[in-house]
Design a protein around this motif. Structure first.
Motif, short mmCIF file in Angstrom:
data_model
loop_
_atom_site.label_atom_id
_atom_site.label_comp_id
_atom_site.label_asym_id
_atom_site.label_seq_id
_atom_site.Cartn_x
_atom_site.Cartn_y
_atom_site.Cartn_z
N UNK A 84 0.62 -1.07 0.70
CA UNK A 84 -0.09 -0.03 -0.03
C UNK A 84 0.50 1.19 -0.12
N UNK A 85 0.45 2.25 -0.94
CA UNK A 85 1.18 3.83 -1.01
C UNK A 85 0.29 4.79 0.33
N UNK A 86 1.19 5.65 0.27
CA UNK A 86 1.19 6.71 1.41
C UNK A 86 1.28 8.12 0.27
N UNK A 88 -4.32 6.89 1.21
CA UNK A 88 -3.81 5.31 1.33
C UNK A 88 -4.90 4.32 0.06
N UNK A 89 -3.34 4.15 -1.00
CA UNK A 89 -3.55 3.78 -2.07
C UNK A 89 -3.05 1.80 -2.32
N UNK A 112 7.91 4.29 -2.80
CA UNK A 112 8.46 2.38 -1.76
C UNK A 112 6.65 2.12 -0.93
N UNK A 113 6.03 2.88 -0.53
CA UNK A 113 4.63 1.88 0.41
C UNK A 113 5.09 0.68 1.42
N UNK A 114 4.29 0.14 2.25
CA UNK A 114 4.51 -0.20 3.45
C UNK A 114 4.12 -1.92 2.73
N UNK A 116 -4.20 -1.33 6.62
CA UNK A 116 -3.18 -0.07 6.28
C UNK A 116 -3.85 1.55 6.32
N UNK A 117 -5.09 0.72 5.91
CA UNK A 117 -5.79 2.62 6.66
C UNK A 117 -5.58 3.24 7.85
#
Length: 70
Positions: free
Chosen positions: A4-6, A56-57, A19-21, A29-30
């Motif tokens: 997920x990306x932020x 949050x994507x 990079x995301x997580x 993630x949310x």
């Protein structure tokens, strides 16, 4: 685990997250995105009227949550 990306929208511009997580679910993630928004808001120099939003994507590019910095 999924990535997920932020990205952060601030003052009319988007700061991307390339990079995301990794998280086990969109819900986790949310919650992380909400924590990022709280962390930003805790900065004494934060302009809470700037309309900053942590988005949050998921890996497909779909926005699954938005957390306003307050």
């Amino acid at each position: 685990m999924r990535r997920y990306y932020f990205p952060i929208f601030h003052n009319g511009e988007t700061q991307t997250d390339d990079v995301g997580e990794m998280f086990s679910s969109a819900e986790v993630a949310s919650r992380y995105g909400a924590r990022v928004a709280r962390d930003i808001a805790s900065d004494p120099d934060c302009d809470r009227d700037a309309g900053t939003v942590v988005i949050v994507v998921d890996a497909s590019g779909a926005a699954i949550a938005r957390h306003r910095v307050r």
